[in-house]
Design a protein around this motif. Structure first.
Motif, PDB file in Angstrom:
ATOM      1  N   GLY A  21       0.824  -1.207   0.000  1.00 32.88           N
ATOM      2  CA  GLY A  21       0.000   0.000   0.000  1.00 32.88           C
ATOM      3  C   GLY A  21       0.858   1.256   0.000  1.00 32.88           C
ATOM      4  N   SER A  22       1.988   1.200   0.711  1.00 31.84           N
ATOM      5  CA  SER A  22       2.904   2.331   0.675  1.00 31.84           C
ATOM      6  C   SER A  22       3.547   2.423  -0.707  1.00 31.84           C
ATOM      7  N   ALA A  23       3.921   1.282  -1.240  1.00 32.99           N
ATOM      8  CA  ALA A  23       4.626   1.283  -2.530  1.00 32.99           C
ATOM      9  C   ALA A  23       3.706   1.666  -3.690  1.00 32.99           C
ATOM     10  N   VAL A  24       2.526   1.051  -3.715  1.00 31.72           N
ATOM     11  CA  VAL A  24       1.619   1.330  -4.831  1.00 31.72           C
ATOM     12  C   VAL A  24       0.909   2.652  -4.581  1.00 31.72           C
ATOM     13  N   GLY A  25       1.047   3.563  -5.508  1.00 33.93           N
ATOM     14  CA  GLY A  25       0.392   4.858  -5.311  1.00 33.93           C
ATOM     15  C   GLY A  25       0.476   5.651  -6.596  1.00 33.93           C
ATOM     16  N   LEU A  26       0.539   6.962  -6.444  1.00 34.68           N
ATOM     17  CA  LEU A  26       0.627   7.815  -7.627  1.00 34.68           C
ATOM     18  C   LEU A  26       1.884   7.499  -8.422  1.00 34.68           C
ATOM     19  N   GLY A  27       2.914   6.988  -7.722  1.00 43.54           N
ATOM     20  CA  GLY A  27       4.155   6.616  -8.405  1.00 43.54           C
ATOM     21  C   GLY A  27       3.897   5.628  -9.528  1.00 43.54           C
ATOM     22  N   ASN A  28       3.003   4.677  -9.286  1.00 45.54           N
ATOM     23  CA  ASN A  28       2.733   3.661 -10.300  1.00 45.54           C
ATOM     24  C   ASN A  28       1.801   4.165 -11.378  1.00 45.54           C
ATOM     25  N   ILE A  29       0.746   4.859 -10.954  1.00 42.37           N
ATOM     26  CA  ILE A  29      -0.326   5.150 -11.911  1.00 42.37           C
ATOM     27  C   ILE A  29      -0.145   6.511 -12.563  1.00 42.37           C
ATOM     28  N   TYR A 104       5.226  17.780  -2.691  1.00 45.76           N
ATOM     29  CA  TYR A 104       4.624  17.892  -4.032  1.00 45.76           C
ATOM     30  C   TYR A 104       3.709  16.722  -4.352  1.00 45.76           C
ATOM     31  N   TYR A 105       3.945  15.574  -3.686  1.00 44.48           N
ATOM     32  CA  TYR A 105       3.091  14.403  -3.901  1.00 44.48           C
ATOM     33  C   TYR A 105       1.652  14.726  -3.488  1.00 44.48           C
ATOM     34  N   ALA A 106       1.536  15.473  -2.370  1.00 44.85           N
ATOM     35  CA  ALA A 106       0.197  15.792  -1.878  1.00 44.85           C
ATOM     36  C   ALA A 106      -0.547  16.720  -2.847  1.00 44.85           C
ATOM     37  N   PHE A 225      13.244   3.510  -7.233  1.00 42.93           N
ATOM     38  CA  PHE A 225      13.297   3.859  -5.814  1.00 42.93           C
ATOM     39  C   PHE A 225      11.998   4.520  -5.365  1.00 42.93           C
ATOM     40  N   PHE A 226      11.509   5.425  -6.207  1.00 46.49           N
ATOM     41  CA  PHE A 226      10.278   6.144  -5.857  1.00 46.49           C
ATOM     42  C   PHE A 226       9.118   5.175  -5.703  1.00 46.49           C
ATOM     43  N   SER A 227       8.990   4.285  -6.680  1.00 46.61           N
ATOM     44  CA  SER A 227       7.828   3.421  -6.714  1.00 46.61           C
ATOM     45  C   SER A 227       7.853   2.388  -5.594  1.00 46.61           C
ATOM     46  N   LEU A 228       9.041   1.915  -5.242  1.00 49.23           N
ATOM     47  CA  LEU A 228       9.107   0.923  -4.161  1.00 49.23           C
ATOM     48  C   LEU A 228       9.153   1.588  -2.782  1.00 49.23           C
ATOM     49  N   SER A 229       9.008   2.909  -2.727  1.00 43.80           N
ATOM     50  CA  SER A 229       9.078   3.661  -1.462  1.00 43.80           C
ATOM     51  C   SER A 229      10.423   3.493  -0.773  1.00 43.80           C
ATOM     52  N   LEU A 230      11.506   3.450  -1.540  1.00 44.68           N
ATOM     53  CA  LEU A 230      12.818   3.262  -0.946  1.00 44.68           C
ATOM     54  C   LEU A 230      13.557   4.576  -0.806  1.00 44.68           C
ATOM     55  N   GLY A 231      14.644   4.550  -0.032  1.00 41.49           N
ATOM     56  CA  GLY A 231      15.542   5.695   0.009  1.00 41.49           C
ATOM     57  C   GLY A 231      15.078   6.801   0.928  1.00 41.49           C
ATOM     58  N   MET A 232      14.071   6.541   1.741  1.00 44.49           N
ATOM     59  CA  MET A 232      13.741   7.546   2.751  1.00 44.49           C
ATOM     60  C   MET A 232      13.173   6.890   4.003  1.00 44.49           C
ATOM     61  N   GLY A 233      13.539   5.615   4.195  1.00 38.67           N
ATOM     62  CA  GLY A 233      13.214   4.993   5.468  1.00 38.67           C
ATOM     63  C   GLY A 233      11.770   4.615   5.677  1.00 38.67           C
ATOM     64  N   CYS A 234      10.977   4.671   4.614  1.00 35.10           N
ATOM     65  CA  CYS A 234       9.573   4.316   4.744  1.00 35.10           C
ATOM     66  C   CYS A 234       9.437   2.845   5.128  1.00 35.10           C
ATOM     67  N   LEU A 235      10.060   1.997   4.318  1.00 35.58           N
ATOM     68  CA  LEU A 235       9.902   0.564   4.570  1.00 35.58           C
ATOM     69  C   LEU A 235      10.724   0.132   5.769  1.00 35.58           C
ATOM     70  N   ILE A 327       0.232   8.518   3.830  1.00 35.10           N
ATOM     71  CA  ILE A 327       0.297   8.121   5.246  1.00 35.10           C
ATOM     72  C   ILE A 327       1.700   7.609   5.552  1.00 35.10           C
ATOM     73  N   SER A 328       2.243   6.780   4.648  1.00 36.02           N
ATOM     74  CA  SER A 328       3.554   6.194   4.948  1.00 36.02           C
ATOM     75  C   SER A 328       4.651   7.257   4.925  1.00 36.02           C
ATOM     76  N   LEU A 329       4.511   8.252   4.055  1.00 35.72           N
ATOM     77  CA  LEU A 329       5.496   9.343   4.020  1.00 35.72           C
ATOM     78  C   LEU A 329       5.408  10.176   5.304  1.00 35.72           C
ATOM     79  N   HIS A 330       4.164  10.514   5.663  1.00 32.58           N
ATOM     80  CA  HIS A 330       3.918  11.337   6.836  1.00 32.58           C
ATOM     81  C   HIS A 330       4.406  10.618   8.093  1.00 32.58           C
TER      82      HIS A 330
HETATM   83  N1  TRP Z   1       5.894   4.634  -3.527  1.00 31.32           N
HETATM   84  C1  TRP Z   1       4.806   5.553  -3.492  1.00 31.32           C
HETATM   85  C2  TRP Z   1       4.208   5.626  -4.880  1.00 31.32           C
HETATM   86  O1  TRP Z   1       4.605   4.924  -5.745  1.00 31.32           O
HETATM   87  C3  TRP Z   1       5.209   6.917  -3.011  1.00 31.32           C
HETATM   88  C4  TRP Z   1       5.959   6.835  -1.746  1.00 31.32           C
HETATM   89  C5  TRP Z   1       5.467   6.489  -0.522  1.00 31.32           C
HETATM   90  C6  TRP Z   1       7.347   7.003  -1.606  1.00 31.32           C
HETATM   91  N2  TRP Z   1       6.470   6.421   0.358  1.00 31.32           N
HETATM   92  C7  TRP Z   1       7.625   6.728  -0.274  1.00 31.32           C
HETATM   93  C8  TRP Z   1       8.341   7.327  -2.507  1.00 31.32           C
HETATM   94  C9  TRP Z   1       8.935   6.755   0.160  1.00 31.32           C
HETATM   95  C10 TRP Z   1       9.637   7.382  -2.049  1.00 31.32           C
HETATM   96  C11 TRP Z   1       9.953   7.073  -0.748  1.00 31.32           C
HETATM   97  O2  TRP Z   1       3.324   6.376  -5.110  1.00 31.32           O
END
Ligand code: TRP
Length: 456
Positions: A21-29, A104-106, A225-235, A327-330
């Motif tokens: 749910g964190s990974a799939v988002g606007l990044g994918n679509i 900017y995502y918001a 990286f963006f799509s998998l929510s990596l590189g900012m400690g989300c996962l 939510i996962s970013l916040h």
């Molecule tokens: N991965 C999400 C998307 O594809 C966006 C996202 C959520 C994200 N958490 C993240 C991107 C952490 C980078 C890092 O829409």
């Protein structure tokens, strides 16, 4: 915060779906199709999949290892595992990146609300493609409407974060993810059955390897990286809520497969339709907001009720997919302020919402009223996207790989991947090799090439 107080996700499926749910988002679509469109379609997709396999999945496993062994927010996790070193800065930069992305995502998440409202009011009915192009441009450059929706979206995110999210995220993801998936498949079928859609399918499936260049690789890596929510400690933060029995390797593979699958489905939904109605695939951030309403009208023109329901469902689901990601970013930034500065959760959340609202306000205005203020040809919205996705996420990802590959005691990684020797980890050596050599070198080479120091 004591470890005993840390909340946990409840089930295996819940863990996978919440991470997905964190990974799939606007990044994918939203983001994947326009990046793919800008970089030649099929060629981009192949490089993207290679980036997911060689860089994305190993870094995801590294984040899981860090999060679950430290049981703390990202900045604290690095500090705990590497006390009195500069590694904590990787965690801190990760948190800052989260704040900038949310800024900017918001804004785009807010657009999904406007389109949900238009769908409710049946405003797409009977309109032609020129209308959708024009109305998107008028809306996104307006000084007020997008900002009101940005505010509403951030407030919704804020509300859920303050309430506490584990049960909420998990429960919602279990329903939303399958629903989104079914709807996407239905839309792909509609899109490829439009007359003239073959060119779009060809664009997506027929690679032209002579088109591969540094820019494309940088874009594909940033997107991975963006799509998998990596590189900012989300996962990493999510992994601190996993149970002791969670199989980290399998979870990473499942999230990677789901995320990539959804992105490719989104491509198959958008490009055939875009070609069918004569919209250029490199239309940029506006792509899905212009093509999709059009698809609904064209595909179901003779059954207005189906057009109505499917456009409404689509935008509602898109908004909800964006919500699980915001939510996962916040959460990452809130958990950081809460644990590191002794703010109450409510106060921490307020600060994050306020800061992101301010960034969001300017990035929204940078598409309209402030569009003349640019740096290196990019306005603030594009600049934030470029800085975070193409530079900060891969850099933090690179250091995360180096951290687990070289610094962290191998015994910790082994016990994380085998759950203390209770399950097998056949991929351990491969993952470690990728983390030690392939990911850091790969990312470094791409950057050096981008800086113009290396010509390949
Ligand atoms: N991965 C999400 C998307 O594809 C966006 C996202 C959520 C994200 N958490 C993240 C991107 C952490 C980078 C890092 O829409």
């Amino acid at each position: 915060m004591g470890n005993k107080n840390r909340s946990n996700f409840g089930s295996r499926v819940g863990i996978i779906l919440a991470s997905a749910g964190s990974a799939v988002g606007l990044g994918n679509i939203w983001r994947f199709p326009f990046e793919a469109g800008n970089h030649g379609g099929a060629t981009f997709i192949i490089v993207y999949i290679i980036c997911i396999l060689l860089l994305g999945l190993p870094v995801m496993i590294a984040e899981f290892i860090i999060g679950r062994s430290a049981l703390a927010n990202t900045a604290r996790a690095f500090q705990k595992l590497a006390p009195r070193t500069a590694w904590k800065w990787v965690g801190r930069i990760a948190v800052l990146t989260g704040c900038l992305i949310l800024g900017y995502y918001a804004v785009v998440a807010g657009w999904t609300l406007e389109y949900t409202m238009q769908a409710v009011l049946n405003n797409f009915d009977g309109k032609q493609s020129e209308h959708f192009i024009q109305s998107f441009n008028t809306f996104s450059t307006n000084s007020w409407r997008p900002i009101i929706w940005l505010f509403v979206f951030l407030l919704g995110t804020h509300f859920i974060i303050v309430k506490g999210v584990e049960k909420g995220i998990e429960r919602a993801s279990k329903i939303l993810m399958p629903a989104l998936f079914i709807l996407l498949v239905a839309l792909v079928i509609c899109s490829v059955s439009l007359p003239g859609s073959e060119k779009g399918v060809e664009f997506l499936l027929k690679p032209n390897l002579s088109k591969v260049n540094g820019n494309l690789i940088l874009a594909a890596m940033g997107q991975a990286f963006f799509s998998l929510s990596l590189g900012m400690g989300c996962l990493c933060t999510y992994a601190s809520y996993f149970g002791a029995k969670t199989n980290l390797t399998q979870t990473a593979l499942s999230v990677g497969v789901i995320d990539t699958f959804v992105a490719i489905l989104a491509g198959l939904m958008i490009f055939p339709a875009a070609f069918a109605v004569g919209i250029q695939p490199d239309a940029g951030p506006s792509l899905i907001f212009i093509t999709l309403p059009n698809v609904f009208q064209q595909a179901f023109g003779s059954y207005p009720i189906i057009a109505y329901i499917s456009s409404l469902l689509f935008y509602v689901l898109l908004a909800l997919a964006a919500l699980t990601s915001t939510i996962s970013l916040h959460e990452v930034v809130t958990a950081y302020l809460h644990e590191e500065f002794n703010f109450s959760r409510g106060k921490a959340a307020k600060v994050v919402t306020f800061v992101c609202l301010t960034i969001g306000l300017f990035s929204s205005l940078s598409l309209g009223a402030l569009k003349n203020i640019t740096l290196g040809g990019l306005n603030l919205f594009e600049g934030l996207d470029f800085l975070t996705a193409k530079i900060m996420l891969p850099l933090v990802g690179m250091f995360t790989a180096i951290f687990v590959g070289w610094y962290l005691d191998k015994k910790i990684s082994w016990s994380q991947l085998t759950n203390n020797n209770s399950i097998k980890a056949p991929l351990f050596k491969v993952v470690l090799f990728l983390l030690k050599f392939v990911a850091p070198l790969g990312i470094a080479l791409i950057f050096i090439h981008e800086l113009g120091l290396l010509n390949i």
